[in-house]
Design a protein around this motif. Structure first.
Motif, short mmCIF file in Angstrom:
data_model
loop_
_atom_site.label_atom_id
_atom_site.label_comp_id
_atom_site.label_asym_id
_atom_site.label_seq_id
_atom_site.Cartn_x
_atom_site.Cartn_y
_atom_site.Cartn_z
N UNK A 1 0.80 -1.15 -0.04
CA UNK A 1 -0.03 0.00 -0.06
C UNK A 1 0.99 1.26 -0.02
N UNK A 2 1.97 1.25 0.73
CA UNK A 2 2.96 2.07 0.73
C UNK A 2 3.57 2.55 -0.56
N UNK A 3 3.74 1.37 -1.36
CA UNK A 3 4.37 1.73 -2.62
C UNK A 3 3.26 2.11 -3.73
N UNK A 4 2.09 1.70 -3.46
CA UNK A 4 0.86 2.13 -4.34
C UNK A 4 0.86 3.74 -4.09
N UNK A 5 0.68 4.18 -2.78
CA UNK A 5 0.76 5.90 -2.52
C UNK A 5 1.90 6.47 -3.41
N UNK B 1 -6.76 4.96 -0.56
CA UNK B 1 -5.96 5.81 -1.37
C UNK B 1 -6.50 6.38 -2.66
N UNK B 2 -7.32 5.34 -3.31
CA UNK B 2 -7.99 5.92 -4.57
C UNK B 2 -9.25 6.91 -4.20
N UNK B 3 -9.86 6.62 -2.94
CA UNK B 3 -10.86 7.67 -2.82
C UNK B 3 -10.25 9.06 -2.35
N UNK B 4 -9.12 8.93 -1.84
CA UNK B 4 -8.65 10.17 -1.20
C UNK B 4 -7.59 10.98 -2.45
N UNK B 5 -7.29 10.33 -3.27
CA UNK B 5 -6.42 10.96 -4.30
C UNK B 5 -6.86 12.33 -4.81
N UNK B 6 -8.08 12.48 -5.27
CA UNK B 6 -8.62 13.65 -5.61
C UNK B 6 -8.44 14.57 -4.65
#
Length: 351
Positions: free
Chosen positions: A235-239, A285-290
């Protein structure tokens, strides 16, 4: 994290108490803000992530009411700053005044010395006054006349601004925008929420009757609990991949900073805790990206001519970026897939 582990770590709240305290704050704010549960929960998540919130929308949709409702729901020190062109930096940070009785200078704290600072119409102040918030938002301290004063914990700046009216305003510089953890828009309420607002706000303002349901000590425990939420290496790498994608996108001339990566993970921890999980999912992370990334980036001239918004660019990057390997089994399934040991791949190992 098991119930026993929650209790064993000092200063943390048990899972049930965390959920009860956070839901009480959300329900209290919703007495004033109708039909905006997701927005309210994100505002609370930013507080628990030790961040700052920028509320940007057209006039009359409840930006200031949301900020005030969050502040009044917590029994702690609250100061409101109405940003105007003649506001001075010393009005924000404080000033040293000569005391004729002691024949010495004494420091008089400004409005920033509070747990929650509500800055209304922040872009109406001059850049010099806006810059007075830079140090306190990042380092949680204020330096006046060579003396550094530490700010209280928790500390959060909730600022509002109108993105439509540009006459007499000063756009926030990039250094200032980057210090805001998230930018949210209230949006117009649906017909049912607006009808409920007419019934509830018609005679009296419910904000005047709002009472605190938490205090600074509980908020500090909530923050300490959020810090313990597990984040797997994948998950860290995805961020990191999400933020790196903004730096390499051809439609952007300025991508998100390393501070954005850190605040994206911090907010994801808070969102996971509010949803009753002690581990972060890529979905968080996807929900918070924007809300976390879009206000930090600058589109190219061609993208601006094509009227492409930063929100749309970040959304496209999220959809193009592949999920971590464990989640590619079913990209439409928002639940963590089971593994051979019965544990989700992002869930911490149980003792």
């Amino acid at each position: 994290m098991t119930q026993q582990t929650w209790d064993e770590v000092g200063g943390l709240l048990p899972h049930d108490e965390f959920r009860a305290a956070s839901e009480a704050i959300v329900a209290n704010i919703e007495q004033v803000i109708e039909g905006k549960t997701a927005t309210v929960r994100l505002a609370l998540a930013v507080l628990l992530a030790e961040g700052h919130l920028l509320i940007e929308d057209v006039p009359g949709v409840g930006k200031t009411k949301l900020a005030k409702a969050l502040a009044r729901s917590i029994d702690c020190t609250v100061r409101r700053i109405q940003f105007t062109p003649d506001l001075l930096p010393s009005d924000v940070t404080g000033v040293s005044v000569y005391n004729q009785e002691t024949h010495d200078f004494e420091f008089r704290p400004g409005a920033v010395f509070a747990n929650l600072v509500v800055g209304d119409e922040i872009n109406r102040a001059s850049p010099k006054t806006q810059s007075a918030l830079l140090e306190c938002m990042e380092e949680r301290q204020v330096t006046v006349d060579g003396v550094t004063y530490q700010l209280q914990t928790p500390f959060m700046v909730i600022a509002t601004q109108n993105p439509i009216e540009m006459e007499g305003t000063y756009p926030l510089p990039e250094a200032q925008r980057d210090r805001f953890t998230a930018r949210i828009a209230m949006g117009y309420p649906d017909s049912h929420a607006e009808l409920a607002m007419l019934d509830g706000h018609g005679a009296t303002d419910p904000l005047n009757e709002l009472r605190a349901v938490s205090d600074a000590a509980i908020v500090r425990q909530l923050i300490a609990t959020v810090r313990q939420v597990h984040v797997a290496d994948a998950v860290k790498q995805y961020a990191i991949d999400l933020v790196t994608a903004t730096r390499e996108a051809p439609d952007l001339r300025l991508g998100a900073s390393p501070r954005a990566t850190l605040q994206l993970l911090r907010t994801a921890r808070a969102v996971a805790a509010l949803e009753g999980r002690d581990y972060v999912l890529p979905d968080d992370l996807q929900a918070l990206a924007v809300p976390v990334l879009a206000h930090r980036i600058i589109p190219t001239a061609d993208a601006q001519l094509a009227r492409r918004t930063t929100d749309a660019i970040v959304s496209e990057l999220v959809h193009r970026l592949p999920l971590p390997h464990d989640r590619q089994r079913n990209p439409y399934d928002t639940r963590p897939p089971a593994t051979g040991n019965g544990r989700a791949p992002y869930e911490p190992r149980r003792p």
